[in-house]
Design a protein around this motif. Structure first.
Motif, PDB file in Angstrom:
ATOM      1  N   GLN A  78      52.042  44.217  50.401  1.00 48.98           N
ATOM      2  CA  GLN A  78      52.321  45.119  49.288  1.00 48.98           C
ATOM      3  C   GLN A  78      51.899  44.492  47.964  1.00 48.98           C
ATOM      4  N   VAL A  79      52.181  43.203  47.795  1.00 42.74           N
ATOM      5  CA  VAL A  79      51.795  42.506  46.566  1.00 42.74           C
ATOM      6  C   VAL A  79      50.279  42.514  46.421  1.00 42.74           C
ATOM      7  N   THR A  80      49.586  42.264  47.505  1.00 39.87           N
ATOM      8  CA  THR A  80      48.120  42.259  47.470  1.00 39.87           C
ATOM      9  C   THR A  80      47.585  43.625  47.075  1.00 39.87           C
ATOM     10  N   SER A  81      48.127  44.677  47.658  1.00 36.18           N
ATOM     11  CA  SER A  81      47.684  46.033  47.350  1.00 36.18           C
ATOM     12  C   SER A  81      47.966  46.399  45.897  1.00 36.18           C
ATOM     13  N   ILE A  82      49.184  46.098  45.426  1.00 30.06           N
ATOM     14  CA  ILE A  82      49.540  46.399  44.040  1.00 30.06           C
ATOM     15  C   ILE A  82      48.676  45.594  43.082  1.00 30.06           C
ATOM     16  N   SER A  83      48.422  44.346  43.428  1.00 28.78           N
ATOM     17  CA  SER A  83      47.603  43.479  42.581  1.00 28.78           C
ATOM     18  C   SER A  83      46.183  44.031  42.439  1.00 28.78           C
ATOM     19  N   GLN A  84      45.627  44.509  43.516  1.00 28.72           N
ATOM     20  CA  GLN A  84      44.283  45.102  43.461  1.00 28.72           C
ATOM     21  C   GLN A  84      44.283  46.353  42.586  1.00 28.72           C
ATOM     22  N   GLY A  85      45.306  47.183  42.723  1.00 28.69           N
ATOM     23  CA  GLY A  85      45.417  48.377  41.880  1.00 28.69           C
ATOM     24  C   GLY A  85      45.576  48.006  40.417  1.00 28.69           C
ATOM     25  N   HIS A  86      46.398  47.001  40.155  1.00 29.14           N
ATOM     26  CA  HIS A  86      46.607  46.530  38.788  1.00 29.14           C
ATOM     27  C   HIS A  86      45.286  46.057  38.179  1.00 29.14           C
ATOM     28  N   ASN A  87      44.529  45.285  38.930  1.00 28.12           N
ATOM     29  CA  ASN A  87      43.245  44.786  38.430  1.00 28.12           C
ATOM     30  C   ASN A  87      42.269  45.922  38.144  1.00 28.12           C
ATOM     31  N   LEU A  88      42.253  46.931  39.005  1.00 29.14           N
ATOM     32  CA  LEU A  88      41.368  48.083  38.778  1.00 29.14           C
ATOM     33  C   LEU A  88      41.768  48.847  37.518  1.00 29.14           C
ATOM     34  N   ILE A  89      43.080  49.052  37.329  1.00 26.98           N
ATOM     35  CA  ILE A  89      43.562  49.749  36.134  1.00 26.98           C
ATOM     36  C   ILE A  89      43.223  48.938  34.889  1.00 26.98           C
ATOM     37  N   GLN A  90      43.448  47.624  34.951  1.00 29.78           N
ATOM     38  CA  GLN A  90      43.178  46.756  33.805  1.00 29.78           C
ATOM     39  C   GLN A  90      41.697  46.794  33.429  1.00 29.78           C
ATOM     40  N   THR A  91      40.841  46.669  34.410  1.00 30.77           N
ATOM     41  CA  THR A  91      39.394  46.691  34.157  1.00 30.77           C
ATOM     42  C   THR A  91      38.949  48.050  33.619  1.00 30.77           C
ATOM     43  N   GLY A  92      39.419  49.122  34.248  1.00 30.61           N
ATOM     44  CA  GLY A  92      39.046  50.466  33.811  1.00 30.61           C
ATOM     45  C   GLY A  92      39.516  50.767  32.403  1.00 30.61           C
ATOM     46  N   THR A  93      40.748  50.370  32.091  1.00 28.83           N
ATOM     47  CA  THR A  93      41.298  50.613  30.755  1.00 28.83           C
ATOM     48  C   THR A  93      40.545  49.803  29.709  1.00 28.83           C
ATOM     49  N   THR A  94      40.288  48.541  30.010  1.00 29.59           N
ATOM     50  CA  THR A  94      39.545  47.687  29.077  1.00 29.59           C
ATOM     51  C   THR A  94      38.151  48.253  28.821  1.00 29.59           C
ATOM     52  N   ASN A  95      37.477  48.693  29.871  1.00 23.62           N
ATOM     53  CA  ASN A  95      36.146  49.273  29.720  1.00 23.62           C
ATOM     54  C   ASN A  95      36.189  50.567  28.907  1.00 23.62           C
ATOM     55  N   ALA A  96      37.185  51.405  29.186  1.00 24.79           N
ATOM     56  CA  ALA A  96      37.300  52.673  28.459  1.00 24.79           C
ATOM     57  C   ALA A  96      37.565  52.429  26.981  1.00 24.79           C
ATOM     58  N   ILE A  97      38.444  51.478  26.676  1.00 20.90           N
ATOM     59  CA  ILE A  97      38.744  51.173  25.275  1.00 20.90           C
ATOM     60  C   ILE A  97      37.508  50.634  24.575  1.00 20.90           C
ATOM     61  N   SER A  98      36.749  49.792  25.253  1.00 19.74           N
ATOM     62  CA  SER A  98      35.552  49.233  24.623  1.00 19.74           C
ATOM     63  C   SER A  98      34.505  50.306  24.338  1.00 19.74           C
ATOM     64  N   ILE A  99      34.525  51.385  25.088  1.00 16.57           N
ATOM     65  CA  ILE A  99      33.600  52.491  24.847  1.00 16.57           C
ATOM     66  C   ILE A  99      34.143  53.421  23.763  1.00 16.57           C
ATOM     67  N   ILE A 100      35.436  53.720  23.829  1.00 19.56           N
ATOM     68  CA  ILE A 100      36.051  54.690  22.917  1.00 19.56           C
ATOM     69  C   ILE A 100      36.219  54.140  21.502  1.00 19.56           C
ATOM     70  N   ASP A 101      36.632  52.886  21.351  1.00 23.11           N
ATOM     71  CA  ASP A 101      36.896  52.319  20.020  1.00 23.11           C
ATOM     72  C   ASP A 101      35.713  52.469  19.057  1.00 23.11           C
ATOM     73  N   PRO A 102      34.502  52.129  19.469  1.00 24.37           N
ATOM     74  CA  PRO A 102      33.386  52.308  18.521  1.00 24.37           C
ATOM     75  C   PRO A 102      33.151  53.768  18.151  1.00 24.37           C
ATOM     76  N   ILE A 103      33.392  54.676  19.087  1.00 29.57           N
ATOM     77  CA  ILE A 103      33.196  56.109  18.827  1.00 29.57           C
ATOM     78  C   ILE A 103      34.234  56.578  17.803  1.00 29.57           C
ATOM     79  N   ILE A 104      35.502  56.172  17.985  1.00 28.69           N
ATOM     80  CA  ILE A 104      36.550  56.577  17.068  1.00 28.69           C
ATOM     81  C   ILE A 104      36.284  55.997  15.677  1.00 28.69           C
TER      82      ILE A 104
END
Length: 75
Positions: free
Chosen positions: A45-71
């Protein structure tokens, strides 16, 4: 009135906060994984949650890096 850019930024901020909370709970589960009798069951369960956490973190960081310059550009 809230603009689309502001709504997107607010959503990304909320996702970041939720992901931070997920990290806290993941750390708790990881510690239980190390000391618990059912460590092997918790480990999967920890492994699965950790993988999901990493995907969310990467996706959010990437989205912010794209959106911030536009805003900033639109301001």
């Amino acid at each position: 009135m809230i603009t689309n850019d502001q709504m997107i930024h607010q959503t990304l901020d909320n996702i970041t906060r939720l992901n931070d909370q997920l990290q806290i709970h993941l750390n708790i589960l990881s510690n239980l994984d190390l000391i618990g009798e059912n460590a092997l069951e918790i480990h999967d369960q920890v492994t699965s949650i950790s993988q999901g956490h990493n995907l969310i973190q990467t996706g959010t960081t990437n989205a912010i890096s794209i959106i911030d310059p536009i805003i900033t550009e639109d301001a």
